[in-house]
Design a protein around this motif. Sequence first.
Motif, PDB file in Angstrom:
ATOM      1  N   GLN A 135       8.256  -5.664  -6.120  1.00  0.00           N
ATOM      2  CA  GLN A 135       7.579  -4.371  -6.141  1.00  0.00           C
ATOM      3  C   GLN A 135       7.252  -3.953  -7.569  1.00  0.00           C
ATOM      4  O   GLN A 135       6.199  -3.362  -7.822  1.00  0.00           O
ATOM      5  N   GLN A 136       8.143  -4.248  -8.493  1.00  0.00           N
ATOM      6  CA  GLN A 136       7.887  -3.923  -9.894  1.00  0.00           C
ATOM      7  C   GLN A 136       6.633  -4.632 -10.394  1.00  0.00           C
ATOM      8  O   GLN A 136       5.806  -4.038 -11.097  1.00  0.00           O
ATOM      9  N   ILE A 137       6.492  -5.893 -10.020  1.00  0.00           N
ATOM     10  CA  ILE A 137       5.317  -6.668 -10.446  1.00  0.00           C
ATOM     11  C   ILE A 137       4.042  -6.083  -9.839  1.00  0.00           C
ATOM     12  O   ILE A 137       3.022  -5.917 -10.522  1.00  0.00           O
ATOM     13  N   ALA A 138       4.103  -5.729  -8.540  1.00  0.00           N
ATOM     14  CA  ALA A 138       2.924  -5.171  -7.869  1.00  0.00           C
ATOM     15  C   ALA A 138       2.538  -3.819  -8.466  1.00  0.00           C
ATOM     16  O   ALA A 138       1.356  -3.543  -8.709  1.00  0.00           O
ATOM     17  N   LEU A 139       3.545  -2.973  -8.729  1.00  0.00           N
ATOM     18  CA  LEU A 139       3.264  -1.662  -9.313  1.00  0.00           C
ATOM     19  C   LEU A 139       2.711  -1.791 -10.724  1.00  0.00           C
ATOM     20  O   LEU A 139       1.768  -1.078 -11.101  1.00  0.00           O
ATOM     21  N   HIS A 156      -0.920  -2.669 -10.723  1.00  0.00           N
ATOM     22  CA  HIS A 156      -1.788  -1.543 -10.371  1.00  0.00           C
ATOM     23  C   HIS A 156      -1.826  -0.491 -11.487  1.00  0.00           C
ATOM     24  O   HIS A 156      -2.905  -0.021 -11.871  1.00  0.00           O
ATOM     25  N   ILE A 157      -0.678  -0.132 -12.015  1.00  0.00           N
ATOM     26  CA  ILE A 157      -0.620   0.926 -13.033  1.00  0.00           C
ATOM     27  C   ILE A 157      -1.379   0.511 -14.285  1.00  0.00           C
ATOM     28  O   ILE A 157      -2.013   1.343 -14.949  1.00  0.00           O
ATOM     29  N   GLN A 158      -1.339  -0.786 -14.602  1.00  0.00           N
ATOM     30  CA  GLN A 158      -2.073  -1.259 -15.783  1.00  0.00           C
ATOM     31  C   GLN A 158      -3.558  -0.918 -15.679  1.00  0.00           C
ATOM     32  O   GLN A 158      -4.214  -0.649 -16.694  1.00  0.00           O
ATOM     33  N   THR A 159      -4.108  -0.901 -14.459  1.00  0.00           N
ATOM     34  CA  THR A 159      -5.525  -0.573 -14.284  1.00  0.00           C
ATOM     35  C   THR A 159      -5.799   0.909 -14.523  1.00  0.00           C
ATOM     36  O   THR A 159      -6.954   1.311 -14.692  1.00  0.00           O
ATOM     37  N   ARG A 160      -4.733   1.718 -14.507  1.00  0.00           N
ATOM     38  CA  ARG A 160      -4.891   3.165 -14.692  1.00  0.00           C
ATOM     39  C   ARG A 160      -4.667   3.601 -16.147  1.00  0.00           C
ATOM     40  O   ARG A 160      -4.921   4.746 -16.490  1.00  0.00           O
ATOM     41  N   LEU A 161      -4.149   2.705 -16.980  1.00  0.00           N
ATOM     42  CA  LEU A 161      -3.806   3.068 -18.349  1.00  0.00           C
ATOM     43  C   LEU A 161      -4.974   2.813 -19.294  1.00  0.00           C
ATOM     44  O   LEU A 161      -5.674   1.805 -19.179  1.00  0.00           O
ATOM     45  N   LYS A 162      -5.146   3.716 -20.254  1.00  0.00           N
ATOM     46  CA  LYS A 162      -6.228   3.593 -21.229  1.00  0.00           C
ATOM     47  C   LYS A 162      -5.743   3.089 -22.579  1.00  0.00           C
ATOM     48  O   LYS A 162      -6.456   2.374 -23.273  1.00  0.00           O
ATOM     49  N   PHE A 163      -4.539   3.483 -22.978  1.00  0.00           N
ATOM     50  CA  PHE A 163      -4.076   3.184 -24.323  1.00  0.00           C
ATOM     51  C   PHE A 163      -3.393   1.818 -24.377  1.00  0.00           C
ATOM     52  O   PHE A 163      -2.434   1.570 -23.638  1.00  0.00           O
ATOM     53  N   LEU A 170       0.822  -1.204   0.000  1.00  0.00           N
ATOM     54  CA  LEU A 170       0.000   0.000   0.000  1.00  0.00           C
ATOM     55  C   LEU A 170       0.862   1.264   0.000  1.00  0.00           C
ATOM     56  O   LEU A 170       0.526   2.255  -0.665  1.00  0.00           O
ATOM     57  N   ASN A 171       1.971   1.257   0.718  1.00  0.00           N
ATOM     58  CA  ASN A 171       2.892   2.401   0.674  1.00  0.00           C
ATOM     59  C   ASN A 171       3.365   2.650  -0.753  1.00  0.00           C
ATOM     60  O   ASN A 171       3.447   3.789  -1.222  1.00  0.00           O
ATOM     61  N   LEU A 172       3.681   1.575  -1.443  1.00  0.00           N
ATOM     62  CA  LEU A 172       4.151   1.637  -2.826  1.00  0.00           C
ATOM     63  C   LEU A 172       3.088   2.281  -3.725  1.00  0.00           C
ATOM     64  O   LEU A 172       3.379   3.183  -4.522  1.00  0.00           O
ATOM     65  N   LEU A 173       1.845   1.828  -3.584  1.00  0.00           N
ATOM     66  CA  LEU A 173       0.765   2.314  -4.427  1.00  0.00           C
ATOM     67  C   LEU A 173       0.345   3.734  -4.053  1.00  0.00           C
ATOM     68  O   LEU A 173      -0.013   4.538  -4.928  1.00  0.00           O
ATOM     69  N   PHE A 174       0.397   4.039  -2.754  1.00  0.00           N
ATOM     70  CA  PHE A 174       0.064   5.399  -2.328  1.00  0.00           C
ATOM     71  C   PHE A 174       1.060   6.398  -2.925  1.00  0.00           C
ATOM     72  O   PHE A 174       0.679   7.485  -3.360  1.00  0.00           O
ATOM     73  N   ASP A 175       2.347   6.039  -2.928  1.00  0.00           N
ATOM     74  CA  ASP A 175       3.359   6.926  -3.506  1.00  0.00           C
ATOM     75  C   ASP A 175       3.080   7.186  -4.983  1.00  0.00           C
ATOM     76  O   ASP A 175       3.185   8.324  -5.463  1.00  0.00           O
ATOM     77  N   PHE A 176       2.725   6.118  -5.707  1.00  0.00           N
ATOM     78  CA  PHE A 176       2.395   6.290  -7.128  1.00  0.00           C
ATOM     79  C   PHE A 176       1.182   7.185  -7.300  1.00  0.00           C
ATOM     80  O   PHE A 176       1.178   8.103  -8.145  1.00  0.00           O
ATOM     81  N   GLU A 177       0.126   6.958  -6.526  1.00  0.00           N
ATOM     82  CA  GLU A 177      -1.106   7.731  -6.687  1.00  0.00           C
ATOM     83  C   GLU A 177      -0.884   9.201  -6.350  1.00  0.00           C
ATOM     84  O   GLU A 177      -1.499  10.083  -6.958  1.00  0.00           O
ATOM     85  N   ARG A 178       0.003   9.490  -5.379  1.00  0.00           N
ATOM     86  CA  ARG A 178       0.310  10.890  -5.075  1.00  0.00           C
ATOM     87  C   ARG A 178       0.969  11.566  -6.276  1.00  0.00           C
ATOM     88  O   ARG A 178       0.652  12.702  -6.621  1.00  0.00           O
TER      89      ARG A 178
END
Length: 559
Positions: free
Chosen positions: A362-366, A369-376, A321-329
């Motif tokens: 961590q790379q796999i987890a990020l 998550h990031i894949q769910t945020r991408l549209k293209f 969650l720390n990892l994902l929170f940093d990305f979302e910020r």
Amino acid sequence: MQFRIAFILAIFLIPLSSYSQTDSLIIKGQILNLNGRLYRQASVVTFSRNNILQPQSELSKQAPLQPDGTFRVSLPIFYQQEEFYLDYGGKAFTTFLGSPGEIQITFDGDSLATAKRLFYFSGVNADANNQYYSYLESENKSFTSNKTLGVDFYKTFWDNSPDEALRAAEQRAQLRKSALTQVSAKAILSPALKTWVSSLAEDEKQQNIYEYVLANRLELGTKIADSIQRLNNPPLTAQRATWLARFGSYADAKVEDKKSLSPGRNNSLPVKTMADLFLNNTPNLTEAEREKLTDLKKNGAGEKSDVDFMSRLFGRNEPVLNLLFDFERESRVYRELFDSTALDFLNARYLSNNFYKFSYNQQIALNKHIQTRLKFPQLKKSLAELVSLEVKDSSDIRKFVSFKDVRSYPVEVIPGYWISASNDRGNTWLNDVLQKYIGKTLYLVKWNLEDAKSREDLEYMAGIRAQLPPSVEIIYLHLQDEQELISTDLARQYIVRHNLKGIHMFLNSNQVMDLIFRLNPSEPATYAIIKPNGKFHSKNAPAPNAPEKLIPAILNAEK
């Protein structure tokens, strides 16, 4: 130029992963009149393509030559049109346009050094590829006849006022596109070639503008900033990847400026975003907890008890969650500064630009998550490809990172990778290690994982190593910064991922200080060469990114 391109290909000679629902380009061809001498010198043809998120990483695959000179290879393709590159042992090189389907390439082994035009194409984009040589000839003539916008463009471009720079960049783009007129005078112009050349010219224009803006710390006008919307349109070229890297640098500067204006805001996230993260990344949620989070995701927090509830959940999966929170910020700042297309690119780039900061788990987890945020789709596939390459050596990385039996003399942990560690004074330790390699020429690489120039230079080291004889050893000195401690685990992971075979010494800040005169300059991204007798040949040796200077310098030290 051909040497440099061939050298880059050698660095990134890595297998390409297959991706579901990804199209392929099948490349077939033949080297005519292939003789035994040529075959012994180069028995494969190397094909490469770009990844839009990492312009420095050309992704390559080798096609073995058959006795009759034929070859065949299949490469993934994410865009409807992409630039590909053929390299035959540094003796022949060409750029061509690929699309999903099949292409055939033919060239004559007897004419490698003499033919005015060497390569002939059939199959997809054949007209564009066969006309591309004529276009390059025409463009070279245009650049020579109009030196201000052509061969001498960068001698004066940086001295222009902002309006003059914009005008010059546009005029150069028009000059490049005008070279198509001479091609169309000889044959019916290929629509694919026109699109390709227009893209190259416009992307170079954008790169020039961003370079100018970055150099002068200027703001971009709305019209120029909107150009990022083109990134998902074909063709994908090396020029476009390079332009987008400069846009990324511009975005980084904008993000830092915004953070400095409101530092407190960077630590918070909307409750709805946090609830979504908890829903998707908290193990063993009860039905009641899931309902509560769904309500918070929809309506936000209304009570202090809501915040307390999420705080309790945070402890269940704090590292992820720390990892994902940093990305979302970070993504929140992107969203406030740029449009949706740029946001998509920057979200994908967040991980690809910072692989060295994260363990492969961590790379796999990020990535997930990031894949769910991408549209293209192209960005999704491009990021997935890079993550796959990052974690492909996970077994060796695990062995190298977990190795504990480190000694003051180098120990081989996995084939080709040696580690040395000591609490002795820096001079004593280095002397002991160097004494072990008396009789060999040594290239000393001083680096630090957090140093961007170090990482940039180290991209070339695998190719350097491949061109050096066994009588040369490479010693990597990781210089610990007293102000910023670096994770040894991440440094070890980086070493294996980037094929940095050799002897690795991790110096603490006291050992670095003890060696400050011996290793002068004792800074990351500096290099030295030691002769077989143990004496310095050069304390300020060429960097790995200048192989045409470095390799002769190392070989000269052996004499």
